[in-house]
Design a protein around this motif. Structure first.
Motif, PDB file in Angstrom:
ATOM      1  N   GLY A  38       0.807  -1.208   0.000  1.00 54.79           N
ATOM      2  CA  GLY A  38       0.000   0.000   0.000  1.00 54.79           C
ATOM      3  C   GLY A  38       0.841   1.259   0.000  1.00 54.79           C
ATOM      4  N   LYS A  39       0.230   2.340  -0.492  1.00 58.90           N
ATOM      5  CA  LYS A  39       0.937   3.628  -0.593  1.00 58.90           C
ATOM      6  C   LYS A  39       0.089   4.733   0.013  1.00 58.90           C
ATOM      7  CE  LYS A  39       3.340   2.344  -4.868  1.00 58.90           C
ATOM      8  NZ  LYS A  39       3.483   2.617  -6.322  1.00 58.90           N
ATOM      9  N   TRP A  40       0.778   5.713   0.578  1.00 53.43           N
ATOM     10  CA  TRP A  40       0.133   6.877   1.181  1.00 53.43           C
ATOM     11  C   TRP A  40       0.377   8.115   0.325  1.00 53.43           C
ATOM     12  CZ3 TRP A  40      -3.056   6.964   5.348  1.00 53.43           C
ATOM     13  CH2 TRP A  40      -3.106   5.810   6.137  1.00 53.43           C
ATOM     14  N   GLU A  41      -0.625   8.985   0.273  1.00 53.66           N
ATOM     15  CA  GLU A  41      -0.510  10.234  -0.475  1.00 53.66           C
ATOM     16  C   GLU A  41      -1.148  11.355   0.349  1.00 53.66           C
ATOM     17  OE1 GLU A  41      -2.314  12.154  -4.649  1.00 53.66           O
ATOM     18  OE2 GLU A  41      -2.868  10.137  -4.005  1.00 53.66           O
ATOM     19  N   LEU A  42      -0.393  12.429   0.553  1.00 49.73           N
ATOM     20  CA  LEU A  42      -0.944  13.597   1.220  1.00 49.73           C
ATOM     21  C   LEU A  42      -1.729  14.401   0.190  1.00 49.73           C
ATOM     22  CD1 LEU A  42      -1.127  15.374   3.775  1.00 49.73           C
ATOM     23  CD2 LEU A  42       0.905  16.588   2.932  1.00 49.73           C
ATOM     24  N   LEU A  43      -3.028  14.546   0.408  1.00 42.57           N
ATOM     25  CA  LEU A  43      -3.886  15.253  -0.548  1.00 42.57           C
ATOM     26  C   LEU A  43      -3.935  16.748  -0.259  1.00 42.57           C
ATOM     27  CD1 LEU A  43      -6.872  12.706  -0.608  1.00 42.57           C
ATOM     28  CD2 LEU A  43      -5.047  12.959  -2.311  1.00 42.57           C
ATOM     29  N   LEU A  44      -4.182  17.091   0.992  1.00 40.65           N
ATOM     30  CA  LEU A  44      -4.235  18.495   1.409  1.00 40.65           C
ATOM     31  C   LEU A  44      -3.607  18.614   2.787  1.00 40.65           C
ATOM     32  CD1 LEU A  44      -7.916  19.372   0.353  1.00 40.65           C
ATOM     33  CD2 LEU A  44      -5.830  20.243  -0.727  1.00 40.65           C
ATOM     34  N   LYS A  45      -2.738  19.604   2.970  1.00 40.48           N
ATOM     35  CA  LYS A  45      -2.131  19.815   4.279  1.00 40.48           C
ATOM     36  C   LYS A  45      -3.167  20.237   5.305  1.00 40.48           C
ATOM     37  CE  LYS A  45       2.570  20.948   2.769  1.00 40.48           C
ATOM     38  NZ  LYS A  45       3.626  21.978   2.769  1.00 40.48           N
ATOM     39  N   SER A  46      -4.212  20.934   4.819  1.00 42.23           N
ATOM     40  CA  SER A  46      -5.266  21.333   5.750  1.00 42.23           C
ATOM     41  C   SER A  46      -6.585  21.462   5.010  1.00 42.23           C
ATOM     42  CB  SER A  46      -4.929  22.666   6.415  1.00 42.23           C
ATOM     43  OG  SER A  46      -6.028  23.126   7.195  1.00 42.23           O
ATOM     44  N   VAL A  47      -7.631  20.863   5.583  1.00 40.15           N
ATOM     45  CA  VAL A  47      -8.985  21.083   5.076  1.00 40.15           C
ATOM     46  C   VAL A  47      -9.715  22.087   5.957  1.00 40.15           C
ATOM     47  CG1 VAL A  47      -9.144  18.820   3.997  1.00 40.15           C
ATOM     48  CG2 VAL A  47      -9.934  19.104   6.357  1.00 40.15           C
ATOM     49  N   GLY A  48      -9.020  22.592   6.958  1.00 38.08           N
ATOM     50  CA  GLY A  48      -9.571  23.655   7.788  1.00 38.08           C
ATOM     51  C   GLY A  48     -10.371  23.197   8.984  1.00 38.08           C
ATOM     52  N   ILE A  49     -10.890  21.974   8.923  1.00 35.17           N
ATOM     53  CA  ILE A  49     -11.661  21.407  10.027  1.00 35.17           C
ATOM     54  C   ILE A  49     -11.127  20.009  10.319  1.00 35.17           C
ATOM     55  CG2 ILE A  49     -13.733  22.707   9.370  1.00 35.17           C
ATOM     56  CD1 ILE A  49     -14.886  19.994   8.343  1.00 35.17           C
ATOM     57  N   SER A  50     -11.484  19.484  11.467  1.00 32.97           N
ATOM     58  CA  SER A  50     -11.123  18.116  11.792  1.00 32.97           C
ATOM     59  C   SER A  50     -12.215  17.188  11.262  1.00 32.97           C
ATOM     60  CB  SER A  50     -10.987  17.956  13.310  1.00 32.97           C
ATOM     61  OG  SER A  50     -10.666  16.632  13.646  1.00 32.97           O
ATOM     62  N   ALA A  51     -11.843  16.268  10.388  1.00 23.82           N
ATOM     63  CA  ALA A  51     -12.838  15.406   9.721  1.00 23.82           C
ATOM     64  C   ALA A  51     -13.298  14.310  10.667  1.00 23.82           C
ATOM     65  CB  ALA A  51     -12.247  14.816   8.445  1.00 23.82           C
ATOM     66  N   MET A  52     -14.160  14.694  11.592  1.00 23.04           N
ATOM     67  CA  MET A  52     -14.659  13.785  12.627  1.00 23.04           C
ATOM     68  C   MET A  52     -15.740  12.846  12.089  1.00 23.04           C
ATOM     69  SD  MET A  52     -16.417  14.892  16.260  1.00 23.04           S
ATOM     70  CE  MET A  52     -15.158  16.097  16.626  1.00 23.04           C
ATOM     71  N   HIS A  53     -16.495  13.301  11.088  1.00 27.46           N
ATOM     72  CA  HIS A  53     -17.536  12.513  10.432  1.00 27.46           C
ATOM     73  C   HIS A  53     -17.340  12.664   8.918  1.00 27.46           C
ATOM     74  CE1 HIS A  53     -19.074  14.442  14.131  1.00 27.46           C
ATOM     75  NE2 HIS A  53     -19.839  13.380  14.335  1.00 27.46           N
ATOM     76  N   MET A  54     -17.488  11.560   8.162  1.00 23.17           N
ATOM     77  CA  MET A  54     -17.330  11.635   6.704  1.00 23.17           C
ATOM     78  C   MET A  54     -18.335  10.731   5.996  1.00 23.17           C
ATOM     79  SD  MET A  54     -13.399  12.191   5.468  1.00 23.17           S
ATOM     80  CE  MET A  54     -12.707  10.598   5.855  1.00 23.17           C
ATOM     81  N   GLN A  55     -18.813  11.199   4.822  1.00 26.60           N
ATOM     82  CA  GLN A  55     -19.712  10.417   3.969  1.00 26.60           C
ATOM     83  C   GLN A  55     -19.446  10.759   2.512  1.00 26.60           C
ATOM     84  OE1 GLN A  55     -22.788   8.210   4.593  1.00 26.60           O
ATOM     85  NE2 GLN A  55     -22.179   7.839   2.470  1.00 26.60           N
ATOM     86  N   LEU A  56     -19.166   9.732   1.690  1.00 27.61           N
ATOM     87  CA  LEU A  56     -19.062   9.896   0.241  1.00 27.61           C
ATOM     88  C   LEU A  56     -20.461   9.884  -0.364  1.00 27.61           C
ATOM     89  CD1 LEU A  56     -17.400   9.876  -2.478  1.00 27.61           C
ATOM     90  CD2 LEU A  56     -17.587   7.370  -2.363  1.00 27.61           C
ATOM     91  N   LEU A  57     -20.737  10.870  -1.249  1.00 31.83           N
ATOM     92  CA  LEU A  57     -22.017  10.932  -1.948  1.00 31.83           C
ATOM     93  C   LEU A  57     -21.823  10.597  -3.424  1.00 31.83           C
ATOM     94  CD1 LEU A  57     -23.499  14.135  -0.267  1.00 31.83           C
ATOM     95  CD2 LEU A  57     -23.949  11.738   0.299  1.00 31.83           C
ATOM     96  N   HIS A  58     -22.948  10.396  -4.139  1.00 27.14           N
ATOM     97  CA  HIS A  58     -22.854   9.863  -5.501  1.00 27.14           C
ATOM     98  C   HIS A  58     -22.408  10.895  -6.542  1.00 27.14           C
ATOM     99  CE1 HIS A  58     -27.013  11.441  -5.538  1.00 27.14           C
ATOM    100  NE2 HIS A  58     -26.821  11.583  -6.831  1.00 27.14           N
ATOM    101  N   ASN A  59     -22.067  12.099  -6.109  1.00 29.89           N
ATOM    102  CA  ASN A  59     -21.417  13.062  -7.005  1.00 29.89           C
ATOM    103  C   ASN A  59     -19.906  13.080  -6.795  1.00 29.89           C
ATOM    104  OD1 ASN A  59     -21.379  14.241  -4.486  1.00 29.89           O
ATOM    105  ND2 ASN A  59     -22.283  16.190  -5.121  1.00 29.89           N
ATOM    106  N   ASP A  60     -19.389  12.050  -6.134  1.00 33.23           N
ATOM    107  CA  ASP A  60     -17.960  11.918  -5.849  1.00 33.23           C
ATOM    108  C   ASP A  60     -17.425  13.074  -5.017  1.00 33.23           C
ATOM    109  OD1 ASP A  60     -17.400   9.414  -7.025  1.00 33.23           O
ATOM    110  OD2 ASP A  60     -17.375  10.319  -9.006  1.00 33.23           O
TER     111      ASP A  60
END
Length: 547
Positions: free
Chosen positions: A30-52
């Motif tokens: 497996g490989k790791w990739e840093l996407l964003l250094k900061s999204v501004g909030i702590s991603a405590m809850h997450m949900q993918l929707l059908h618009n990607d």
């Protein structure tokens, strides 16, 4: 006199030991990739929707986030316990394709809430803390949409509850802090009130510890609910309000629910003619009895190293216990498109809660449910970012796993703490995405993404493979994305669709015909990701809506 082993004997012994060790923990991948250094909030809850796009949020009573609300908008809430006027966002939408963040406006406190995606594809999110504990919030997937809030959408306060989408399109909301009951949303005649569930009172370890919050809830293939809290589980007929089966206590008797937070998944459901014949649940990690109290006093007990698996459809079900390569509390479990399970994030010592986790577990583990006992775990390459309390992980359409969050503090804390609040967003790519598998990786040609299908219908899927195809090693999987928070991927399920023989269409193109699930008991109505899997290598997914 003891006889020394000969060289051949030593070689055989070495090979046996090497094989045994390798079978327990295979080589890292497996490989790791840093996407964003900061999204501004702590991603405590997450949900993918059908618009990607991925909706994420933390809580409104944190103080200021690092993401401003647009156009000078501020949240003015006299009930807030941190800031009455806050011009920063506590929710955001992540666009996977553009790798960009859009701030969202959430009014009431979403701290430790829950949710499900309804059949129309909207995220229906429930509960929280303070002024948010009876709220229902709805987010529709469109480029400019934002949260809508219903102030008294719930009958009872829901803080640390679990949700599940039901075959009829409603969601059930179960438990929460000192809530030994359940209710439905949306409300209708006959479901306006909360209904008692004494099992939740029976599994509580008391007001200060509880150990039965965020219960693990799965829709069984018979339409009833498997509910696991603390160290016990039941099969529950939510329509009649009746317990149909009480499962054995998990071996060892240690708690697996919050704050002794383990994780759980419903293992892949294999369908035949649209029907599933069996269902299994896997529960991994957690903390031994007393860990929460000990951690509050500064003693951090080693997390549980065991996974327990049970066939919930058996007449006489029993738990099978296996050891993970690494002890883990607060881990997340995510179903991968090929049917494997990714175990990621968490700590090796302590429990969930403010400041009481230690020894971050940086190495994910892949669990292969179809392998023989003793050869199911594969340790993966490590991240460099600790993901402790309030971390999340969700599967993306391209097969990567999005990883965010980690805030083991009562506020945003970025310095002078053991584990700073983490705003970075990463992607973990399982080794099936390695370039060495490009020639055997399928590409779906048709149907188009967002296609609508009915129950129990034949569906022809066309795909291409540039290398040599193994016709008997093609399968099609259908994944319901999860609402993930506090180490539980709510609503997450994977169905291996019944399929007929693959046929060649020429020019490296192929077709496989599958049968969609026969009913909402196997796959509740809504949007799913469909993958073609060849020799355990999945394609990118397409969205389908089953209705």
């Amino acid at each position: 006199m003891k006889k020394c082993p000969t060289l051949p004997h030593l070689i055989v012994s070495f090979l046996f030991i090497s094989t045994f060790l390798f079978s327990l923990t295979h080589a890292a991948g497996g490989k790791w990739e840093l996407l964003l250094k900061s999204v501004g909030i702590s991603a405590m809850h997450m949900q993918l929707l059908h618009n990607d796009r991925v909706v994420m949020f933390d809580r409104t009573d944190f103080g200021k986030s690092n993401l401003s609300l647009p156009n000078g908008v501020c949240r003015n809430n006299l009930n807030d316990t941190a800031l009455k006027v806050d011009c920063t966002a506590h929710s955001a939408e992540y666009d996977v394709a553009s790798n960009n963040i859009r701030p969202l406006f959430v009014y009431s406190d979403t701290w430790c809430s829950s949710g499900s995606v309804n059949p129309k594809g909207s995220l229906v999110q429930t509960g929280g803390f303070n002024d948010g504990d009876r709220r229902v919030r709805v987010f529709d997937p469109c480029p400019t949409c934002d949260w809508k809030e219903i102030e008294f959408g719930l009958v009872n306060r829901r803080w640390y509850a679990s949700n599940h989408i039901l075959p009829d399109g409603r969601q059930i909301i179960i438990g929460g802090t000192r809530q030994f009951n359940y209710e439905f949303y949306p409300k209708s005649e006959g479901s306006m009130n909360a209904l008692s569930l004494p099992f939740l009172a029976e599994t509580s370890d008391g007001k200060a510890i509880e150990n039965n919050l965020y219960p693990f809830v799965f829709l069984n293939v018979d339409g009833n609910l498997f509910i696991f809290a603390n160290n016990r589980a039941i099969l529950f007929d939510y329509v009649a309000g009746k317990i149909l089966k009480t499962y054995p206590t998990i071996p060892g008797g240690d708690p697996r629910s919050y704050p002794s937070t383990g994780s759980a998944v419903l293992l892949p459901l294999k369908s035949s003619k649209g029907q599933a014949v069996a269902a299994e649940v896997l529960v991994c990690g957690g903390a031994p009895k007393g860990s929460y109290v000990n951690a509050q006093k500064g003693t951090f007990v080693e997390a549980l190293k065991t996974c327990a698996r049970i066939k919930i459809t058996d007449a006489n079900p029993q738990w099978l216990v296996e050891d993970m390569p690494l002890a883990r509390v607060m881990g997340d479990m995510t179903l991968l498109p090929n049917g494997d399970v990714l175990i990621i994030n968490g700590a090796g010592l302590g429990t969930a809660g403010w400041e009481i986790g230690r020894n971050p577990v940086l190495n994910p583990v892949v669990y292969k449910p179809n392998n023989a006992v003793g050869s199911r775990f594969e340790q993966q390459n490590a991240s460099t970012i600790p993901r402790m309390y309030h971390s999340t992980a969700v599967l993306l359409r391209d097969g990567r796993v999005l990883v965010g969050g980690s805030n083991p503090h009562n506020r945003y804390e970025f310095s002078n703490v053991l584990f700073p609040t983490e705003l970075a967003l990463e992607a973990f790519s399982p080794n099936y995405l390695d370039s060495q598998f490009a020639s055997i990786r399928p590409t779906i040609l048709s149907p188009r993404s967002q296609v609508k299908v009915g129950y129990g219908k034949k569906l022809a899927i066309r795909f291409s493979i540039t290398g040599k195809i193994a016709l008997d090693s093609v399968s099609v999987t259908m994944v319901l994305p999860s609402f993930t928070t506090h180490s539980f991927s709510m609503n997450h399920r994977l169905v291996v669709l019944a399929s007929e023989k693959v046929k060649s269409l020429g020019n490296l193109k192929f077709q496989v015909q599958v049968t969609t699930p026969a009913s909402g008991n196997l796959a509740p109505s809504g949007y799913y990701l469909v993958y073609v899997v060849h020799q355990q290598i999945p394609s990118a997914g397409i969205w389908i809506k089953i209705q």
